[in-house]
Enzyme design. Structure first.
Site, mmCIF file in Angstrom:
data_model
loop_
_atom_site.group_PDB
_atom_site.id
_atom_site.type_symbol
_atom_site.label_atom_id
_atom_site.label_comp_id
_atom_site.label_asym_id
_atom_site.label_seq_id
_atom_site.Cartn_x
_atom_site.Cartn_y
_atom_site.Cartn_z
ATOM 1 N N HIS A 221 16.641 26.920 13.261
ATOM 2 C CA HIS A 221 17.717 27.027 12.279
ATOM 3 C C HIS A 221 19.077 26.676 12.855
ATOM 4 O O HIS A 221 19.977 26.253 12.127
ATOM 5 C CB HIS A 221 17.781 28.450 11.707
ATOM 6 C CG HIS A 221 16.806 28.711 10.612
ATOM 7 N ND1 HIS A 221 15.534 29.174 10.845
ATOM 8 C CD2 HIS A 221 16.897 28.553 9.272
ATOM 9 C CE1 HIS A 221 14.891 29.308 9.690
ATOM 10 N NE2 HIS A 221 15.692 28.937 8.725
ATOM 11 N N ASN B 210 9.611 29.899 1.597
ATOM 12 C CA ASN B 210 9.637 28.837 2.605
ATOM 13 C C ASN B 210 8.262 28.621 3.207
ATOM 14 O O ASN B 210 8.078 28.632 4.425
ATOM 15 C CB ASN B 210 10.651 29.163 3.696
ATOM 16 C CG ASN B 210 11.150 27.922 4.403
ATOM 17 O OD1 ASN B 210 10.710 26.813 4.113
ATOM 18 N ND2 ASN B 210 12.058 28.103 5.338
#
Length: 557
Positions: free
Chosen positions: A382, A350
């Site tokens: 998130h 990521n």
């Protein structure tokens, strides 16, 4: 994202197009997954047309902007239906903020607005579709949030801060001209990265659209007068695109094949929690989380191929004359899976999100708060599932313990090639086990389910980490400073990619997007090893630090 047909049931909450329901039934996948794949495959082919027929030498940048954002909005509405209003709402509100707020506070205002909007959508989804794996609007909104906040910080840097107060990466990305509405919304909505990323910074995107990404600063030994920029021959991305698409297909196959063998939901069952041995629990957690990672590999490799096929991501040529297409790559699969320590693993996952975290948080806050604030932003970005926070907390503990253990033990295995190889293999296996132990709450989502399983593990790795950090250093001496200095001096000229100890100077990203903070956890370790680190920005700087001259800019037609 790619999901297993056994993990997704056709949800009444899904608001995207159902025109391909017949195809979904035929292939045995959910309609939201089919829609996602149709959009990404279409984008892959349209990207080639974009690069060929809408090349900056053939059409104006306005045409390229308009095409990119129109296609992105079309894909967004096709996949999300009425929920696509959020794709328009968040950036529209942020653009108003950018245009009306003082540059001295615009970055904070946009961060507050964008994160507030995103968190409201996260909460809404948890209320109406808790724990669902169906495709929903939060994925694109997370990418859009990264874009608008990074742009706001770049505007703040360009209008307010002095060059001597910024890092080289901040200087490069600084924006000194307010984006027009067309430029802004094209950046936010362009079809290449709307659905699954990766993050591309505003300046890199604008230079790509206008064709200035082909103007590179000459090498230090070049003989160009006054150090003016030179025109770089644009290579074909075909080989790179084919390699990434094939890699994406392989990852999709692995995911679909093995996720049925190691379904995450089994880890919630009482039979598994109470009726299996600890070694089997470790094995299952490691395999289940590995299978889930291949879903992300598939999506990220395909998204990267789409960007490359449109011409986005080219950073020049290496010393051997090979084209590099890694400007915005989000994952290095083999480097992650075979990493010999947590830092290497984190730095290869990521990557775009970790660059974002470093740029916005880690490099701008006081050093002592860098790790905490970076982990906090990453977790909140998130969403609010408790499993996310358990994973981030466990991950921070594991990384700290790994750094401490490395100081105490690594130098003891460096005497011969055999012992070095043994150390690398041992740490690679250990990293895989720790990764499964730390990340299963992230995919399990639930708090009590994760805690129950951790208790059945007897919190063994948590306890080992605490002992490693607080007790072992009192009895086991680390490597002498003189020996570290001697070793680092001997290896100073060794290319970073050839050093197996993980002292990579550019920290990139993490699966759960907290890697930016791991540099803080490893900062003292690296300084003691004599390795200079300039953070994840170094990678961006190394890949893209072109200097544009005014006379070359005026050549755009």
């Amino acid at each position: 994202m790619l999901e297993s047909p056994t993990n997704i049931e056709s949800s009444d909450c899904y608001d995207g197009s159902r025109i391909f329901t017949w195809l979904a039934d035929m292939v045995g996948l959910s309609v939201d997954l089919v829609n996602f794949l149709i959009c990404q495959i279409s984008a892959l082919f349209l990207a080639s047309l974009f690069r060929s027929f809408l090349h900056p030498s053939k059409v104006s940048c306005e045409v390229r902007h308009a095409f990119g954002l129109s296609l992105g909005l079309t894909f967004g509405y096709f996949c999300f239906g009425q929920q696509a209003i959020h794709i328009a709402g968040l950036p529209l509100i942020c653009y108003i903020v950018i245009r009306t707020q003082d540059p001295r506070i615009v970055q904070r205002s946009v961060m507050l607005v964008a994160m507030g909007y995103l968190l409201c959508v996260h909460l809404m989804r948890q209320f109406y579709d808790y724990g669902s794996y169906a495709l929903d609007i939060t994925g694109p909104l997370m990418i859009i949030t990264q874009k608008v906040t990074s742009l706001a910080f770049s505007i703040h840097d360009g209008f307010v801060r002095k060059d001597e107060d910024m890092t080289k990466a901040q200087q490069y990305h600084a924006i000194r001209k307010m984006p027009s509405a067309l430029e802004y919304f094209s950046y936010v909505w362009h079809f290449q990265s709307l659905m699954a990323g990766p993050l591309v910074f505003y300046k890199d995107y604008i230079e790509f659209v206008e064709g200035y990404n082909l103007l590179k600063r000459p090498a230090s030994n070049a003989s160009l007068d006054n150090g003016k920029s030179e025109l770089v021959v644009e290579p074909s991305p075909t080989k790179t695109v084919i390699r990434k698409v094939l890699g994406s297909l392989v990852c999709a196959f692995i995911f679909m094949k093995f996720v049925k063998i190691y379904p995450v939901k089994n880890m919630k069952d009482d039979d598994f929690v109470n009726g299996t041995s600890i070694p089997y629990k470790f094995w299952y957690a490691m395999m289940a989380t590995t299978c889930i990672r291949f879903k992300y590999y598939h999506a990220w490799l395909l998204a990267d191929a789409i960007c490359n096929n449109s011409g986005l991501g080219f950073t020049g040529y290496d010393k051997d004359g090979n084209a590099k297409w890694d400007l915005i790559s989000n994952i290095n699969v083999l480097s992650f899976e075979f990493a010999s320590n947590m830092r290497d693993a984190i730095s290869n996952w990521n990557c775009g999100t970790n660059r974002w975290l470093r740029t916005l948080v880690y490099e701008r806050v006081p050093k002592k708060y860098g790790t905490l604030l970076t982990f906090t932003l990453s977790a909140v970005w998130h969403g609010f599932y408790p499993g996310y926070y358990l994973t981030f907390a466990t991950g921070a503990l594991m990384v700290t313990a790994a750094r401490t253990a490395r100081r105490m033990f690594r130098h003891r295995f460096q005497s011969t090639q055999v012992t070095r190889m043994f150390y690398d293999i041992l740490t690679c296996i250990t990293t895989r086990i720790v990764m499964g132990y730390a990340t299963f709450p992230f995919v399990l989502l639930e708090f009590m389910g994760s805690i129950k399983l951790y208790l059945r593990f007897f919190l063994c790795l948590h306890l080992i980490s605490l002992v490693t950090i607080f007790i072992l250093p009192k009895f086991i001496r680390g490597e002498p400073r003189t020996q570290r200095s001697s070793r680092s001096s001997a290896g100073a000229n060794v290319p970073v990619s050839t050093q197996s100890d993980g002292n990579i100077t550019a920290a990139v990203d993490q699966p759960l997007a907290v890697a930016a903070s791991t540099d803080d956890l490893n900062a003292n370790d690296e300084k003691e090893d004599g390795v200079e680190t300039s953070a994840a920005a170094t990678k961006s700087e190394a890949n893209t630090t072109p200097q544009r001259s005014t006379d070359l800019r005026s050549r755009r037609g």
